[in-house]
Design an enzyme around this catalytic site. Sequence first.
Site, short mmCIF file in Angstrom:
data_model
loop_
_atom_site.label_atom_id
_atom_site.label_comp_id
_atom_site.label_asym_id
_atom_site.label_seq_id
_atom_site.Cartn_x
_atom_site.Cartn_y
_atom_site.Cartn_z
N VAL A 1 0.83 -1.22 0.00
CA VAL A 1 0.00 0.00 0.00
C VAL A 1 0.86 1.27 0.00
O VAL A 1 0.35 2.36 -0.28
CB VAL A 1 -1.02 0.05 1.18
N ASN B 1 -7.40 -1.94 5.56
CA ASN B 1 -7.04 -2.71 6.76
C ASN B 1 -5.53 -2.77 7.00
O ASN B 1 -5.09 -2.84 8.15
CB ASN B 1 -7.62 -4.12 6.64
N SER C 1 -8.22 2.76 15.48
CA SER C 1 -7.89 1.96 16.67
C SER C 1 -8.36 2.71 17.91
O SER C 1 -8.42 3.94 17.93
CB SER C 1 -6.38 1.76 16.76
N TYR D 1 2.20 5.39 16.49
CA TYR D 1 1.10 4.54 16.04
C TYR D 1 -0.26 5.18 16.36
O TYR D 1 -1.15 5.23 15.50
CB TYR D 1 1.21 3.16 16.70
N ALA E 1 -0.96 8.28 16.76
CA ALA E 1 -1.18 9.46 15.91
C ALA E 1 -1.67 9.03 14.53
O ALA E 1 -2.56 9.67 13.95
CB ALA E 1 0.11 10.26 15.80
N LYS F 1 -3.40 6.41 13.84
CA LYS F 1 -4.77 5.90 13.91
C LYS F 1 -5.76 7.03 14.20
O LYS F 1 -6.92 6.98 13.80
CB LYS F 1 -4.86 4.78 14.95
N ILE G 1 -7.50 -7.08 19.80
CA ILE G 1 -7.99 -8.21 19.00
C ILE G 1 -6.86 -9.24 18.89
O ILE G 1 -5.69 -8.87 18.70
CB ILE G 1 -8.42 -7.73 17.60
P1 NAP Z 1 -1.67 -8.01 11.64
O1 NAP Z 1 -2.11 -9.35 12.11
O2 NAP Z 1 -0.32 -7.50 12.01
O3 NAP Z 1 -1.83 -7.96 10.06
C1 NAP Z 1 -1.49 -6.79 9.36
C2 NAP Z 1 -1.77 -7.00 7.89
O4 NAP Z 1 -1.40 -5.79 7.18
C3 NAP Z 1 -0.92 -8.13 7.30
O5 NAP Z 1 -1.69 -8.79 6.34
C4 NAP Z 1 0.24 -7.38 6.65
O6 NAP Z 1 0.85 -8.05 5.59
C5 NAP Z 1 -0.52 -6.15 6.13
N1 NAP Z 1 0.37 -5.05 5.78
C6 NAP Z 1 1.21 -4.38 6.58
N2 NAP Z 1 1.85 -3.44 5.88
C7 NAP Z 1 1.42 -3.53 4.60
C8 NAP Z 1 1.71 -2.83 3.41
N3 NAP Z 1 2.59 -1.84 3.40
N4 NAP Z 1 1.06 -3.18 2.27
C9 NAP Z 1 0.16 -4.19 2.27
N5 NAP Z 1 -0.15 -4.89 3.38
C10 NAP Z 1 0.48 -4.56 4.52
O7 NAP Z 1 -2.68 -6.87 12.08
P2 NAP Z 1 -4.21 -6.93 12.54
O8 NAP Z 1 -4.24 -7.03 14.01
O9 NAP Z 1 -4.97 -7.88 11.69
O10 NAP Z 1 -4.63 -5.42 12.21
C11 NAP Z 1 -5.34 -5.04 11.05
C12 NAP Z 1 -5.67 -3.56 11.15
O11 NAP Z 1 -6.41 -3.33 12.35
C13 NAP Z 1 -4.42 -2.66 11.23
O12 NAP Z 1 -4.64 -1.48 10.51
C14 NAP Z 1 -4.31 -2.39 12.70
O13 NAP Z 1 -3.63 -1.17 12.97
C15 NAP Z 1 -5.77 -2.33 13.13
N6 NAP Z 1 -5.98 -2.61 14.55
C16 NAP Z 1 -5.69 -3.83 15.08
C17 NAP Z 1 -5.90 -4.04 16.43
C18 NAP Z 1 -5.64 -5.35 17.11
O14 NAP Z 1 -5.85 -5.41 18.35
N7 NAP Z 1 -5.20 -6.38 16.46
C19 NAP Z 1 -6.39 -3.01 17.23
C20 NAP Z 1 -6.67 -1.79 16.65
C21 NAP Z 1 -6.46 -1.60 15.30
P3 NAP Z 1 2.19 -8.95 5.78
O15 NAP Z 1 1.71 -10.33 6.15
O16 NAP Z 1 2.87 -8.88 4.46
O17 NAP Z 1 3.00 -8.32 6.87
#
Ligand code: NAP
Length: 248
Positions: free
Chosen positions: A65, A91, A143, A156, A158, A160, A189
């Site tokens: 992205v 996402n 977030s 991070y 900032a 979000k 999560i």
């Molecule tokens: P995750 O398990 O770390 O997965 C992140 C995903 O984003 C992976 O598929 C990763 O791909 C992809 N990604 C990262 N950088 C990228 C890039 N430059 N281009 C394309 N894909 C990229 O995270 P998650 O917990 O599922 O989180 C998903 C979203 O929810 C994020 O935006 C995160 O900030 C937000 N969020 C999560 C939580 C939580 O508690 N988990 C809480 C609040 C917000 P790779 O496999 O190639 O690394």
Amino acid sequence: MGLLQGKVCLVTGASRGIGAATVKRFAEEGGIVYANARSPKNLDDVCTLMSEKYHTIVKAVYFDVRDEAGARKAVAQIRKETGRIDVLVNNAGVMKDALIGMISKNLMQEIYETNVFGVMNMIQLASKVMMFQKSGSIINLSSIVGIEGNPGQLVYSATKGAVAAMTKTAAKELASQGIRVNAIAPGMIDTDMVRSIGEEKMIEHLRNIRMGRLGTPEEVADAIVFLASDLSRYITGVILGVNGGATV
Ligand code: NAP
């Protein structure tokens, strides 16, 4: 008929976690799903399996992205193949912690490029297609820390917070074009991202969650399905908390 029957959906960061769960839920609801990952071939097999299982089209699109040209090419490909984009889920995200005083310019740039510039870029690219068709739903992943803050997450949080702000601006700007823009603000999560903070911090955070447990990627994906579908047709500019009562 599924909630997303025939809708063309693009989900970024679909290789694991919330993105992967969202692709699965979208396919279950009959969506034509483009699942983005940055490592080529990573999602080919899982997309084939899901297409067969849910009798729809689930296809991988590979780009980072942060790469504007790659993202533009992918959006052009989807438009060529389907003529439209009904749903965009921004996402893809990265989380890296550093205490104040220890934050490097490189760290700031790295996180902003994905979490902020990547999202802005995708909104621009997809909304151009959506404007043409006069409809669409964009869902951004903000977030809880983008609203409440969190020690060690100056950068991070900032990014979000920026996602929440841009969701509201985009909602105001694009409503007249028939495009809705909303965000999900997940709490804790159970994904790789949260597991990376370590057990001690996790236990500390769990104390603030009224429901006493982490959320699952599927529980976030269900909220995303709602915002993507016509069930939420009169909802725009909302930041929906999915956090087990962490803010009450
Ligand atoms: P995750 O398990 O770390 O997965 C992140 C995903 O984003 C992976 O598929 C990763 O791909 C992809 N990604 C990262 N950088 C990228 C890039 N430059 N281009 C394309 N894909 C990229 O995270 P998650 O917990 O599922 O989180 C998903 C979203 O929810 C994020 O935006 C995160 O900030 C937000 N969020 C999560 C939580 C939580 O508690 N988990 C809480 C609040 C917000 P790779 O496999 O190639 O690394």
